[in-house]
Design an enzyme around this catalytic site. Structure first.
Site, short mmCIF file in Angstrom:
data_model
loop_
_atom_site.label_atom_id
_atom_site.label_comp_id
_atom_site.label_asym_id
_atom_site.label_seq_id
_atom_site.Cartn_x
_atom_site.Cartn_y
_atom_site.Cartn_z
N GLY A 247 10.27 25.73 6.97
CA GLY A 247 11.36 25.53 7.75
C GLY A 247 12.07 25.80 6.84
O GLY A 247 13.44 25.81 6.81
N GLU A 288 3.62 27.27 4.00
CA GLU A 288 4.18 28.11 5.56
C GLU A 288 4.84 27.85 5.34
O GLU A 288 5.35 27.55 6.79
CB GLU A 288 3.19 26.70 6.46
CG GLU A 288 1.69 25.99 6.15
CD GLU A 288 1.52 24.31 6.95
OE1 GLU A 288 2.35 24.56 7.81
OE2 GLU A 288 0.54 24.21 7.18
N PRO A 289 5.79 29.20 5.09
CA PRO A 289 6.84 30.07 6.01
C PRO A 289 6.77 30.81 6.86
O PRO A 289 5.48 31.79 6.96
CB PRO A 289 7.61 30.64 4.87
CG PRO A 289 5.72 30.96 3.59
CD PRO A 289 4.84 29.90 4.00
N ARG A 291 10.13 31.74 9.08
CA ARG A 291 11.41 32.42 10.01
C ARG A 291 11.74 33.00 8.50
O ARG A 291 12.38 34.59 8.26
CB ARG A 291 11.98 30.72 10.23
CG ARG A 291 13.79 31.59 10.37
CD ARG A 291 14.71 30.74 10.76
NE ARG A 291 13.98 29.05 11.04
CZ ARG A 291 14.06 29.00 12.41
NH1 ARG A 291 14.82 30.27 13.53
NH2 ARG A 291 13.50 28.44 13.00
N TYR A 331 18.27 27.15 22.20
CA TYR A 331 18.44 26.57 20.57
C TYR A 331 19.76 26.44 21.02
O TYR A 331 20.80 26.09 19.30
CB TYR A 331 18.07 26.84 19.92
CG TYR A 331 16.63 26.44 19.83
CD1 TYR A 331 15.55 26.08 20.39
CD2 TYR A 331 16.29 27.95 19.38
CE1 TYR A 331 14.78 25.82 19.50
CE2 TYR A 331 14.38 28.22 18.91
CZ TYR A 331 13.75 27.22 19.57
OH TYR A 331 12.98 27.52 19.50
N CYS A 357 18.59 36.94 35.44
CA CYS A 357 19.66 35.94 36.53
C CYS A 357 19.47 34.70 36.57
O CYS A 357 19.39 34.12 37.18
CB CYS A 357 18.99 36.01 37.98
SG CYS A 357 18.61 37.75 38.28
C1 LIG Z 1 6.83 26.81 12.86
C2 LIG Z 1 5.96 25.95 11.92
C3 LIG Z 1 5.43 26.16 10.43
C4 LIG Z 1 6.66 27.80 10.30
O1 LIG Z 1 8.70 27.05 10.78
P1 LIG Z 1 9.16 27.72 9.68
O2 LIG Z 1 10.73 27.20 9.59
O3 LIG Z 1 9.28 28.90 10.74
O4 LIG Z 1 8.96 28.69 8.87
C5 LIG Z 1 5.33 25.94 9.65
N1 LIG Z 1 3.63 24.94 9.72
C6 LIG Z 1 4.38 24.19 10.53
C7 LIG Z 1 3.25 23.37 11.40
C8 LIG Z 1 4.51 25.17 12.37
O5 LIG Z 1 4.24 24.36 12.78
#
Ligand SMILES: *Cc1c(COP(=O)(O)O)cnc(C)c1O
Length: 431
Positions: A247, A288-289, A291, A331, A357
């Site tokens: 995140g 879990e990165p 982005r 978004y 379109c």
């Molecule tokens: C999408 C997601 C992430 C990654 O989020 P980012 O904002 O891209 O870092 C990590 N864990 C889970 C469970 C997700 O769904």
């Protein structure tokens, strides 16, 4: 009018009057492969990863790249070779990791709607664990594991009910959200999990949202998760690993975005201090990165097709569209748009739009540019949630992709042909 600037901390820069990525001229790639074209810098991905690795040095930590951000095989290969595990959300993503040479034992499987077939396959290849998101899923996972004579390793995704202060569509850790198990149900769910013979509890997980630019929500979520770990362990259940999700935001150079996200090592110095203070600093940690590992490593090259000046608006129509770059339409997201060869002379104000379109097919509004038709532009910060979210809407072929490493450029995905798009479709037989 919004000025166009380049992001910091990337290998994308002007030199001799034109835009380069690492040691390659972007205009050469556009000429060779056509547009729209995604181009990624391997060095930028690895330096984003290095910030996390620095942040965790001396700790027991596993970085699992959340591959939905960009699931192209060669991108996965870069992260697999750098030692990353993967956070997956579907059986398709599982097969991609395996095809790219990733280690099944470093895979965590997230998502609210795993099917039995997906669970079965993940158990067969021996993933690290499932992040279970509901009490109903727990029961199904138990059944599937027993049918294979296995015990499924799992952590439970808890919903810490903190506001990540990001766009509502990418906020996931609040109460009214479909993700995770409510705070109040957590202990009961862990107790249920330990009572089922096909399950083996290994961890706890949370993920509060995406494009988070402040550290406050992370600290709040960490406190809430640690409170839960304390309560769960007091009930006699061992938590081997703590997973804090992904995140972390990136700098899109968005003039409307107030604060910049902290660098990953700075954020984690704060979070680890909190973990140490509470006595959890030596636990196995997972993150879990998505982005933040790939977002600023990518650009999308596009050609200006037509200029359409008008009374109220000037439109700059490009050959990339919402099917290639879905974030603005989905978004209202912001991407910088810069020329590959900046021209001398006055800037004027343009809405940069695609050929699809839909009025929602805009890529940037009110941009200060000096452009002519035939010019090449780069849409910046398009390494995450662009190609992986792209579609064939309007029967537009998906773009090609190139990965640059120093002076070498590798084509990693061919542009879709029309035949690719029609494959699998069946005409009605003649009556
Ligand atoms: C999408 C997601 C992430 C990654 O989020 P980012 O904002 O891209 O870092 C990590 N864990 C889970 C469970 C997700 O769904």
């Amino acid at each position: 009018m919004i000025k166009q600037t380049l992001p910091d901390q990337t290998h994308i820069a002007y030199q001799d009057g034109e835009l380069w990525i690492e040691d390659v001229r972007l205009s050469d790639l556009a000429r060779q492969h056509g547009t729209p074209l995604f181009v990624y810098s391997k060095a930028t991905m690895l330096s984003a990863l290095a910030a996390y690795q620095r942040g965790f040095s001396g700790r027991k930590a596993q970085i699992c790249y959340a591959m939905k951000a960009n699931s192209s095989l060669a991108v996965l290969q870069v992260f697999a070779q750098a030692g990353c595990g993967f956070d997956i959300v579907s059986g398709g993503e599982l097969e991609r990791v395996l095809a790219a040479g990733g280690d099944a034992k470093k895979i965590i499987f997230s998502g609210v709607g795993k099917t039995r077939a997906e669970m079965r396959r993940a158990l067969e290849v021996g993933i690290h664990c499932f992040n279970v998101e509901s009490e109903a899923e727990l029961e199904v996972l138990n059944e599937v594991a027993l049918s294979l004579g296995q015990r499924a390793r799992l952590s439970i995704r808890v919903n810490p009910n903190v506001d990540p202060k990001t766009h509502p569509y990418i906020s996931t850790g609040l109460k009214g959200n479909k993700f995770g198990i409510a705070h109040e149900r957590t202990l009961a769910t862990y107790q249920r999990a330990t009572s089922l013979p096909g399950l083996h509890v290994v961890g706890i997980d949370c993920h509060i949202g995406s494009q988070i630019t402040q550290q406050g929500p992370y600290l709040d979520a960490m406190d809430r998760v640690l409170d839960l770990v304390q309560a769960i362990e007091a009930a006699g259940i061992t938590i081997e690993h703590i997973d804090f999700g992904g995140g972390l935001g990136i700098d899109y150079n968005n003039p409307d975005e107030a604060g910049l996200p902290p660098p990953a090592d700075v954020l984690w110095a704060q979070l680890l201090a909190r973990l140490d203070a509470r006595g959890y600093g030596q636990r196995q940690l997972m993150i879990e990165p998505g982005r933040s590992l790939v977002g600023n490593a990518g650009v999308c090259l596009t050609e200006v097709l037509y200029l359409k000046p008008g009374e109220q608006k000037n439109f700059c129509i490009i050959d990339a569209a919402m099917n290639d770059l879905p974030r603005p339409a989905m978004y209202q997201a912001f991407h910088q748009i810069v020329p590959l060869h900046p021209r001398e002379g006055a800037l004027s104000c343009w809405d940069v739009v695609g050929p699809v379109c839909e009025s929602g097919d805009w890529i940037g509004r009110d941009r200060a540019l000096n452009v002519h038709s035939g010019d090449l532009l780069a849409v910046l910060s398009t390494g995450a949630y662009c190609m992986s979210m792209s579609s064939n809407y309007n029967t537009r072929g998906r773009a090609a992709e190139v990965l640059v490493n120093g002076s070498q450029a590798h084509l990693i995905r061919q542009r879709d042909t029309v035949a690719d798009q029609m494959r699998g479709e069946i005409l009605l037989s003649a009556a």
